[in-house]
Scaffold this motif. Structure first.
Motif, short mmCIF file in Angstrom:
data_model
loop_
_atom_site.label_atom_id
_atom_site.label_comp_id
_atom_site.label_asym_id
_atom_site.label_seq_id
_atom_site.Cartn_x
_atom_site.Cartn_y
_atom_site.Cartn_z
N UNK A 245 85.36 78.45 4.06
CA UNK A 245 86.32 77.19 4.18
C UNK A 245 84.51 75.63 4.19
N UNK A 246 83.73 76.69 5.04
CA UNK A 246 82.68 75.57 4.92
C UNK A 246 81.83 75.82 3.18
N UNK A 247 82.03 76.10 2.89
CA UNK A 247 81.28 76.36 1.34
C UNK A 247 81.93 75.44 0.58
N UNK A 248 83.41 75.87 0.23
CA UNK A 248 84.48 74.97 -0.14
C UNK A 248 84.42 73.29 -0.20
N UNK A 249 83.55 73.14 0.92
CA UNK A 249 83.76 71.39 2.01
C UNK A 249 82.59 71.23 1.36
N UNK A 250 81.40 72.10 1.49
CA UNK A 250 80.45 71.90 0.48
C UNK A 250 80.31 71.24 -0.97
N UNK A 251 81.04 72.14 -1.55
CA UNK A 251 81.47 71.97 -2.84
C UNK A 251 82.08 70.30 -2.97
N UNK A 252 83.45 69.92 -2.48
CA UNK A 252 83.79 69.09 -2.56
C UNK A 252 82.88 67.41 -2.30
N UNK A 253 82.03 67.97 -1.17
CA UNK A 253 80.30 66.71 -0.99
C UNK A 253 79.11 66.90 -2.34
N UNK A 290 69.31 60.08 -8.71
CA UNK A 290 69.81 60.72 -6.96
C UNK A 290 70.70 62.28 -7.20
N UNK A 291 71.46 62.31 -7.78
CA UNK A 291 71.78 63.36 -7.70
C UNK A 291 70.89 65.04 -7.90
N UNK A 292 69.83 64.65 -8.41
CA UNK A 292 69.10 65.80 -8.11
C UNK A 292 68.26 65.30 -6.74
N UNK A 293 68.32 64.55 -6.13
CA UNK A 293 67.79 64.38 -5.34
C UNK A 293 68.70 64.51 -3.94
N UNK A 294 69.59 64.59 -4.10
CA UNK A 294 70.25 65.47 -3.09
C UNK A 294 71.18 66.95 -3.39
N UNK A 295 70.62 67.24 -4.66
CA UNK A 295 71.33 68.20 -4.40
C UNK A 295 70.28 69.61 -3.68
N UNK A 296 69.02 69.64 -3.79
CA UNK A 296 68.25 70.31 -2.76
C UNK A 296 68.78 70.45 -1.46
N UNK A 297 69.54 68.92 -1.02
CA UNK A 297 69.71 68.93 0.34
C UNK A 297 71.27 69.36 0.54
N UNK A 298 72.40 69.79 0.01
CA UNK A 298 73.07 69.79 0.07
C UNK A 298 73.20 71.33 -0.41
N UNK A 299 72.55 71.70 -1.57
CA UNK A 299 72.68 73.21 -1.38
C UNK A 299 71.78 74.50 -0.86
#
Length: 332
Positions: A245-253, A290-299
């Protein structure tokens, strides 16, 4: 490529094709007829893109180094995260190099190489996001066989296709699909033709819709598993599904940030004309980076395994000089 950097955005917006990225087409202006001189003020949009590229490169370089030097991070998921971080790292480096080249060297060859490099990098980044979504779906759909050798081979095949397609799209401008010989066919992204930009934008929408479809199926699987847990709780390991479920939430973000970052630029690529003020292209391109800036933070940086690897790396740096208390993963 003759151009002057317009200091006032209100006239026609700063040059984007020859002042921001060599691949942005600016609005027509009499000021563009002069030759480039280095005493002109630097376009603030260029500075923001360069700063964005610097942050992107630094963030993703750390992720790539950690995954490369940590033997335990060799599972399919981390291989795909490494691919995403590599693509974003190259995109960040491309933004930095573009800023350097545009104020030092101005030539059609560098313009084509720069646009090809950035198109390939950003395409690989978006495609890697799709590959991670596909991997997440199969990890739930075929949970019993997911950690087999066959899965790793499948992931490697996805990476070959992802980077192969990205390289081909990046080479198209260099191999001749550009508007240098026909300025009337230019798009808002110079020197790409309007048909080339339309192809890229359409591919983005196809990938985005596919990711939304897979995410919807993942949600259905998680809901079905949750129902099974409620009926047969003693047959299932609850922590596994908490993590799911945590992974799905991450995917939604991720999907939310992905759409918010790239949709404005993709839409503008379809509806924009090369005569439009270049500030519109700036304003839609910058959030896309900014997507490339956010990707490492999320993933990456939110992942417990990568957090543990970073902690161990930091501890090893101080181990020779100072004793330290080893902490459990829950304390990291």
């Amino acid at each position: 490529m003759n151009a002057s950097l317009a200091a006032n955005d209100s006239v026609a917006a700063p040059l984007l094709g020859e002042a921001l990225l060599p691949w942005m087409e600016a609005a027509d202006s009499p000021e563009h007829n002069g030759s480039r001189e280095f005493n002109f003020p630097i376009n603030p949009w260029d500075i923001m893109l360069c700063m964005s590229g610097t942050v992107i490169a630094c963030e993703n370089a750390i992720v790539v180094a950690i995954i490369f030097y940590t033997p335990s991070l060799r599972t399919p998921m981390f291989v795909l995260i490494g691919s995403l971080a590599t693509a974003d790292l190259l995109a960040g480096v491309g933004l930095i190099l573009n800023f350097v080249f545009q104020y030092v060297i101005s030539s059609e060859t560098i313009s084509l190489v720069t646009v090809g490099f950035l198109v390939a990098s950003f395409t690989a980044s978006i495609s890697s996001l799709l590959a991670i979504t596909v991997d997440r779906y199969f990890s739930l759909y075929n949970a019993l066989t997911y950690f087999s050798e066959k899965t790793l081979q499948y992931v490697h095949l996805m990476l070959v296709v992802t980077w192969g397609v990205s390289l081909c799209l990046g080479l198209l401008p260099v191999l001749g699909w550009n508007c240098l010989g026909d300025p009337e066919s230019c798009s808002i992204v110079h020197p790409l033709t309007r048909s080339n930009v339309t192809l890229l934008a359409t591919s983005f929408f196809a990938i985005f819709m596919l990711m939304l479809t897979l995410y919807f199926k993942i949600c259905k699987i998680v809901c079905r598993h949750a129902h099974q847990i409620a009926l047969q709780q003693h047959f299932f390991a609850t922590p596994h599904y908490v993590a799911t479920k945590k992974g799905v939430s991450t995917l939604a973000i991720i999907l939310g940030t992905f759409g918010a970052s790239w949709l404005p630029f993709a839409i503008y690529c379809l509806v924009g004309e090369r005569e439009y003020p270049a500030v519109y292209t700036y304003a839609t391109l910058l959030p896309a980076t900014y997507n490339s800036m956010i990707n490492p933070i999320i993933y990456a940086y939110r992942n417990a395994e990568i957090q543990r690897s970073i902690y161990m790396l930091l501890c090893s740096c101080f181990q020779a000089n100072k004793a330290y208390r080893s902490r459990s993963p829950s304390e990291v």
